[in-house]
Write an enzyme that holds these catalytic residues in place. Structure first.
Site, PDB file in Angstrom:
ATOM      1  N   HIS A   8       0.835  -1.204   0.000  1.00  8.53           N
ATOM      2  CA  HIS A   8       0.000   0.000   0.000  1.00  8.53           C
ATOM      3  C   HIS A   8       0.868   1.252   0.000  1.00  8.53           C
ATOM      4  O   HIS A   8       1.311   1.723   1.054  1.00  8.53           O
ATOM      5  CB  HIS A   8      -0.909  -0.021   1.236  1.00  8.53           C
ATOM      6  N   HIS A  10       1.134   4.969  -2.583  1.00  5.57           N
ATOM      7  CA  HIS A  10       0.728   5.726  -3.766  1.00  5.57           C
ATOM      8  C   HIS A  10       1.973   6.295  -4.430  1.00  5.57           C
ATOM      9  O   HIS A  10       2.734   7.029  -3.785  1.00  5.57           O
ATOM     10  CB  HIS A  10      -0.218   6.853  -3.365  1.00  5.57           C
ATOM     11  N   HIS A 186      -9.660   1.231  -0.567  1.00  2.00           N
ATOM     12  CA  HIS A 186      -9.506   2.009   0.658  1.00  2.00           C
ATOM     13  C   HIS A 186     -10.857   2.059   1.389  1.00  2.00           C
ATOM     14  O   HIS A 186     -11.880   2.401   0.789  1.00  2.00           O
ATOM     15  CB  HIS A 186      -9.095   3.442   0.337  1.00  2.00           C
ATOM     16  N   GLU A 189     -10.636   4.240   6.863  1.00  2.36           N
ATOM     17  CA  GLU A 189      -9.645   5.233   7.272  1.00  2.36           C
ATOM     18  C   GLU A 189     -10.425   6.407   7.828  1.00  2.36           C
ATOM     19  O   GLU A 189     -10.604   6.540   9.031  1.00  2.36           O
ATOM     20  CB  GLU A 189      -8.755   5.635   6.101  1.00  2.36           C
ATOM     21  N   ASP A 267       2.096   4.168   2.801  1.00  2.56           N
ATOM     22  CA  ASP A 267       1.033   5.044   2.290  1.00  2.56           C
ATOM     23  C   ASP A 267       1.574   6.137   1.363  1.00  2.56           C
ATOM     24  O   ASP A 267       1.652   5.935   0.153  1.00  2.56           O
ATOM     25  CB  ASP A 267       0.244   5.628   3.459  1.00  2.56           C
ATOM     26  N   ASP A 268       1.922   7.277   1.901  1.00  2.00           N
ATOM     27  CA  ASP A 268       2.524   8.395   1.145  1.00  2.00           C
ATOM     28  C   ASP A 268       3.742   8.857   1.941  1.00  2.00           C
ATOM     29  O   ASP A 268       3.709   9.901   2.601  1.00  2.00           O
ATOM     30  CB  ASP A 268       1.519   9.542   0.982  1.00  2.00           C
TER      31      ASP A 268
END
Length: 322
Positions: A8, A10, A186, A189, A267-268
């Protein structure tokens, strides 16, 4: 070193501030309000999404994306990762004037370079952005289903969970599923536990991105465990975005104790000042994971990866050897 695997992340969100500043200089764009003191600047989830889009807009050519993927994957490999999946966004590419095909080929070149230099294996998950609307998500699904690219092995949906309902996007996921792509979405969250339940009911994914809000519903946790749905958990981003006030209150131990299959993910990463290696460190330092538990997390990720069985067997052999 514990070997690692990630499901996971991006790809646009993996661009470091230094790389974005270099891209901004190349294209003559002022990013002083986006990056301060060599870090991304945003205040909440909404402004984070805006910062993400601004940074993504500075990747405009296949070579830009090749550089981004190579840099990201090389860094992962240096931190002990042997496998990585990342989310791609044809919508961001098209907004930058690049076709989804050229975008994907650029990322492929970056994967090739990183594999050649480090041995890391990688795959791409095409994502629709839910706050761009149902048609945009279906368009992304049609691209994923029809591109025939050997490294495009999954389809998912990201973006603002507060927009739309999972059943609105069910057709997009059916298009992808019929093409043989792995399915993740997703949920749980910012959307709450109900968003996880709705995703299970209307999308039927094998993996859930985040899913941490499911911890508020014991019956839902039992369902996730019984159906062996894998949770792509991102502790540092959850705390950075104030879903939880600190690591001590993060529900990852509760998810694990309930029998849920969990993985660790970044994630990011530069937006949240993290990395995959740091996620593993956080799990060890704050969330009760010893080396055996971390090894199990990596194995879960490889077993849940959207790869052919030959590749999976080779990755599992690397874990066993280590």
């Amino acid at each position: 070193m514990v070997l690692k695997a990630e499901l996971h992340c991006h790809i646009e969100g993996a661009a470091s501030p230094a790389l974005v500043e270099a891209q901004a200089q190349r294209y003559g764009v002022d990013v002083s309000s986006l990056i301060r003191d060599r870090s991304y600047y945003w205040q909440d989830f909404t402004t984070f999404l805006l910062a993400y889009d601004r940074a993504a807009s500075l990747f405009r050519t296949p070579e830009d994306y090749a550089l981004l993927a190579e840099t990201h994957l090389t860094g992962l490999a240096q931190g002990g990762a042997i496998y990585a999946e990342f989310f791609t966004s044809p919508d961001h590419a098209m907004r930058a004037g690049l076709s989804p095909e050229a975008y994907t080929e650029g990322l492929t070149e970056g994967i090739r370079r990183a594999r050649s230099s480090t041995g890391i294996e990688a795959r791409m998950i095409v994502t629709g952005v839910r706050h761009y609307g149902v048609e945009a998500v279906e368009q992304a699904a049609r691209f994923a289903a029809g591109c025939g690219h050997p490294l495009v092995t999954g389809f998912g949906m990201a973006g603002d969970e507060r927009v739309g309902r999972p059943r609105d996007f069910a057709r997009a996921f059916q298009i992808a599923r019929e093409a043989g792509l792995g399915i993740t979405v997703h949920a749980g969250e910012f959307g709450g536990a109900d968003s996880v339940e709705d995703a299970l009911n209307h999308i039927n994914p094998s993996r859930i991105g985040h899913g941490v809000q499911a911890a508020t519903k014991p019956d839902l946790l039992r369902r996730i465990a019984e159906e062996k749905v894998v949770l792509e958990v991102c502790p540092v981003s959850n705390v950075a975005l104030k879903l939880f006030p600190n690591f001590a209150s993060h529900p990852l131990p509760q998810l694990r104790a309930a029998g849920c299959l969990v993985t660790l993910n970044s994630d990011d990463p530069p937006h949240f000042r993290t990395s995959l290696a740091r996620e593993y460190e956080v799990a060890a330092q704050y969330l009760g994971f010893d080396d055996a538990a971390l090894d199990a997390v990596t194995r879960t990720a490889v077993e849940a990866a959207f790869v052919d069985e030959e590749t999976r067997t080779a990755l599992l052999a690397r874990l066993a050897k280590a």
